[in-house]
Motif scaffolding. Sequence first.
Motif, PDB file in Angstrom:
ATOM      1  N   ASP A  34      26.627  -8.079  -1.747  1.00  0.00           N
ATOM      2  CA  ASP A  34      26.748  -7.912  -3.197  1.00  0.00           C
ATOM      3  C   ASP A  34      28.190  -8.180  -3.616  1.00  0.00           C
ATOM      4  O   ASP A  34      29.058  -7.328  -3.463  1.00  0.00           O
ATOM      5  CB  ASP A  34      26.324  -6.499  -3.597  1.00  0.00           C
ATOM      6  CG  ASP A  34      26.186  -6.335  -5.099  1.00  0.00           C
ATOM      7  OD1 ASP A  34      26.889  -7.045  -5.842  1.00  0.00           O
ATOM      8  OD2 ASP A  34      25.379  -5.498  -5.534  1.00  0.00           O
ATOM      9  N   ILE A  35      28.425  -9.365  -4.146  1.00  0.00           N
ATOM     10  CA  ILE A  35      29.778  -9.777  -4.527  1.00  0.00           C
ATOM     11  C   ILE A  35      30.347  -8.884  -5.623  1.00  0.00           C
ATOM     12  O   ILE A  35      31.534  -8.575  -5.628  1.00  0.00           O
ATOM     13  CB  ILE A  35      29.796 -11.258  -4.977  1.00  0.00           C
ATOM     14  CG1 ILE A  35      29.349 -12.171  -3.832  1.00  0.00           C
ATOM     15  CG2 ILE A  35      31.167 -11.659  -5.481  1.00  0.00           C
ATOM     16  CD1 ILE A  35      30.238 -12.149  -2.621  1.00  0.00           C
ATOM     17  N   ARG A  36      29.503  -8.420  -6.554  1.00  0.00           N
ATOM     18  CA  ARG A  36      30.003  -7.570  -7.650  1.00  0.00           C
ATOM     19  C   ARG A  36      30.649  -6.303  -7.106  1.00  0.00           C
ATOM     20  O   ARG A  36      31.701  -5.889  -7.575  1.00  0.00           O
ATOM     21  CB  ARG A  36      28.875  -7.210  -8.614  1.00  0.00           C
ATOM     22  CG  ARG A  36      28.346  -8.393  -9.419  1.00  0.00           C
ATOM     23  CD  ARG A  36      27.137  -8.005 -10.258  1.00  0.00           C
ATOM     24  NE  ARG A  36      26.033  -7.668  -9.351  1.00  0.00           N
ATOM     25  CZ  ARG A  36      25.292  -6.568  -9.440  1.00  0.00           C
ATOM     26  NH1 ARG A  36      25.490  -5.700 -10.392  1.00  0.00           N
ATOM     27  NH2 ARG A  36      24.321  -6.340  -8.583  1.00  0.00           N
ATOM     28  N   ILE A  37      30.024  -5.688  -6.132  1.00  0.00           N
ATOM     29  CA  ILE A  37      30.555  -4.462  -5.539  1.00  0.00           C
ATOM     30  C   ILE A  37      31.741  -4.771  -4.621  1.00  0.00           C
ATOM     31  O   ILE A  37      32.695  -4.001  -4.544  1.00  0.00           O
ATOM     32  CB  ILE A  37      29.460  -3.730  -4.728  1.00  0.00           C
ATOM     33  CG1 ILE A  37      28.339  -3.268  -5.648  1.00  0.00           C
ATOM     34  CG2 ILE A  37      30.029  -2.560  -3.944  1.00  0.00           C
ATOM     35  CD1 ILE A  37      27.119  -2.738  -4.918  1.00  0.00           C
ATOM     36  N   SER A  38      31.681  -5.895  -3.952  1.00  0.00           N
ATOM     37  CA  SER A  38      32.618  -6.197  -2.870  1.00  0.00           C
ATOM     38  C   SER A  38      33.715  -7.195  -3.224  1.00  0.00           C
ATOM     39  O   SER A  38      34.379  -7.700  -2.328  1.00  0.00           O
ATOM     40  CB  SER A  38      31.832  -6.725  -1.673  1.00  0.00           C
ATOM     41  OG  SER A  38      30.790  -5.855  -1.333  1.00  0.00           O
ATOM     42  N   ARG A  39      33.935  -7.504  -4.499  1.00  0.00           N
ATOM     43  CA  ARG A  39      34.941  -8.502  -4.862  1.00  0.00           C
ATOM     44  C   ARG A  39      36.331  -8.183  -4.297  1.00  0.00           C
ATOM     45  O   ARG A  39      36.965  -9.064  -3.725  1.00  0.00           O
ATOM     46  CB  ARG A  39      35.017  -8.701  -6.374  1.00  0.00           C
ATOM     47  CG  ARG A  39      36.042  -9.771  -6.736  1.00  0.00           C
ATOM     48  CD  ARG A  39      35.818 -10.461  -8.045  1.00  0.00           C
ATOM     49  NE  ARG A  39      34.495 -10.973  -8.285  1.00  0.00           N
ATOM     50  CZ  ARG A  39      34.013 -12.118  -7.801  1.00  0.00           C
ATOM     51  NH1 ARG A  39      34.739 -12.845  -7.002  1.00  0.00           N
ATOM     52  NH2 ARG A  39      32.805 -12.522  -8.122  1.00  0.00           N
ATOM     53  N   PRO A  40      36.841  -6.944  -4.410  1.00  0.00           N
ATOM     54  CA  PRO A  40      38.160  -6.659  -3.812  1.00  0.00           C
ATOM     55  C   PRO A  40      38.176  -6.895  -2.292  1.00  0.00           C
ATOM     56  O   PRO A  40      39.164  -7.377  -1.746  1.00  0.00           O
ATOM     57  CB  PRO A  40      38.403  -5.186  -4.142  1.00  0.00           C
ATOM     58  CG  PRO A  40      37.553  -4.924  -5.330  1.00  0.00           C
ATOM     59  CD  PRO A  40      36.342  -5.797  -5.166  1.00  0.00           C
ATOM     60  N   LEU A  41      37.064  -6.573  -1.633  1.00  0.00           N
ATOM     61  CA  LEU A  41      36.955  -6.809  -0.199  1.00  0.00           C
ATOM     62  C   LEU A  41      36.999  -8.307   0.091  1.00  0.00           C
ATOM     63  O   LEU A  41      37.695  -8.751   1.015  1.00  0.00           O
ATOM     64  CB  LEU A  41      35.663  -6.203   0.346  1.00  0.00           C
ATOM     65  CG  LEU A  41      35.343  -6.470   1.807  1.00  0.00           C
ATOM     66  CD1 LEU A  41      36.443  -5.943   2.719  1.00  0.00           C
ATOM     67  CD2 LEU A  41      34.003  -5.846   2.170  1.00  0.00           C
ATOM     68  N   LEU A  42      36.297  -9.088  -0.691  1.00  0.00           N
ATOM     69  CA  LEU A  42      36.304 -10.539  -0.535  1.00  0.00           C
ATOM     70  C   LEU A  42      37.724 -11.089  -0.674  1.00  0.00           C
ATOM     71  O   LEU A  42      38.161 -11.907   0.131  1.00  0.00           O
ATOM     72  CB  LEU A  42      35.372 -11.187  -1.566  1.00  0.00           C
ATOM     73  CG  LEU A  42      35.283 -12.705  -1.575  1.00  0.00           C
ATOM     74  CD1 LEU A  42      34.766 -13.223  -0.246  1.00  0.00           C
ATOM     75  CD2 LEU A  42      34.403 -13.177  -2.705  1.00  0.00           C
ATOM     76  N   GLU A  43      38.451 -10.607  -1.656  1.00  0.00           N
ATOM     77  CA  GLU A  43      39.831 -11.054  -1.863  1.00  0.00           C
ATOM     78  C   GLU A  43      40.728 -10.651  -0.691  1.00  0.00           C
ATOM     79  O   GLU A  43      41.583 -11.432  -0.268  1.00  0.00           O
ATOM     80  CB  GLU A  43      40.358 -10.496  -3.179  1.00  0.00           C
ATOM     81  CG  GLU A  43      39.650 -11.097  -4.384  1.00  0.00           C
ATOM     82  CD  GLU A  43      39.944 -10.387  -5.696  1.00  0.00           C
ATOM     83  OE1 GLU A  43      40.699  -9.384  -5.697  1.00  0.00           O
ATOM     84  OE2 GLU A  43      39.408 -10.830  -6.722  1.00  0.00           O
ATOM     85  N   SER A  44      40.522  -9.461  -0.139  1.00  0.00           N
ATOM     86  CA  SER A  44      41.301  -9.018   1.022  1.00  0.00           C
ATOM     87  C   SER A  44      41.021  -9.895   2.237  1.00  0.00           C
ATOM     88  O   SER A  44      41.937 -10.241   2.988  1.00  0.00           O
ATOM     89  CB  SER A  44      40.977  -7.565   1.369  1.00  0.00           C
ATOM     90  OG  SER A  44      41.383  -6.704   0.354  1.00  0.00           O
ATOM     91  N   CYS A  45      39.759 -10.265   2.413  1.00  0.00           N
ATOM     92  CA  CYS A  45      39.382 -11.137   3.532  1.00  0.00           C
ATOM     93  C   CYS A  45      40.031 -12.510   3.392  1.00  0.00           C
ATOM     94  O   CYS A  45      40.541 -13.067   4.371  1.00  0.00           O
ATOM     95  CB  CYS A  45      37.866 -11.283   3.618  1.00  0.00           C
ATOM     96  SG  CYS A  45      37.026  -9.792   4.136  1.00  0.00           S
ATOM     97  N   GLU A  46      40.010 -13.045   2.187  1.00  0.00           N
ATOM     98  CA  GLU A  46      40.629 -14.347   1.950  1.00  0.00           C
ATOM     99  C   GLU A  46      42.123 -14.291   2.249  1.00  0.00           C
ATOM    100  O   GLU A  46      42.668 -15.194   2.890  1.00  0.00           O
ATOM    101  CB  GLU A  46      40.380 -14.799   0.515  1.00  0.00           C
ATOM    102  CG  GLU A  46      38.936 -15.184   0.253  1.00  0.00           C
ATOM    103  CD  GLU A  46      38.626 -15.447  -1.216  1.00  0.00           C
ATOM    104  OE1 GLU A  46      39.514 -15.217  -2.073  1.00  0.00           O
ATOM    105  OE2 GLU A  46      37.493 -15.883  -1.494  1.00  0.00           O
ATOM    106  N   ALA A  47      42.789 -13.223   1.820  1.00  0.00           N
ATOM    107  CA  ALA A  47      44.224 -13.072   2.060  1.00  0.00           C
ATOM    108  C   ALA A  47      44.534 -12.934   3.551  1.00  0.00           C
ATOM    109  O   ALA A  47      45.575 -13.411   4.017  1.00  0.00           O
ATOM    110  CB  ALA A  47      44.759 -11.863   1.297  1.00  0.00           C
ATOM    111  N   ALA A  48      43.630 -12.282   4.292  1.00  0.00           N
ATOM    112  CA  ALA A  48      43.837 -12.063   5.719  1.00  0.00           C
ATOM    113  C   ALA A  48      43.314 -13.218   6.577  1.00  0.00           C
ATOM    114  O   ALA A  48      43.485 -13.209   7.796  1.00  0.00           O
ATOM    115  CB  ALA A  48      43.158 -10.766   6.148  1.00  0.00           C
TER     116      ALA A  48
END
Length: 79
Positions: A34-48
């Motif tokens: 669920d991208i809506r719930i996990s957007r900050p997590l997605l951004e953290s993964c991209e940064a890492a």
Amino acid sequence: MLKQLTEATKHVVGVKQTAKAVEKGTAKLVFIADIRISRPLLESCEAAGIKVITADSMHELGKACGIHVGAAAAAVLKD
């Protein structure tokens, strides 16, 4: 698609636990349903630089994790 998760010896389930694993550098692959719930997590993964795979549904991701409820996120941990 979720084969890596079902075969993993070490994994975490849930947005909070997955985010902690990303922050600590112990996650090697992240699944998000669920991208809506996990957007900050997605951004953290991209940064890492951690690869993210999108699951079709929270139910499917939960089932792959071996739980009987849906999961918004999960991660395979480094050995």
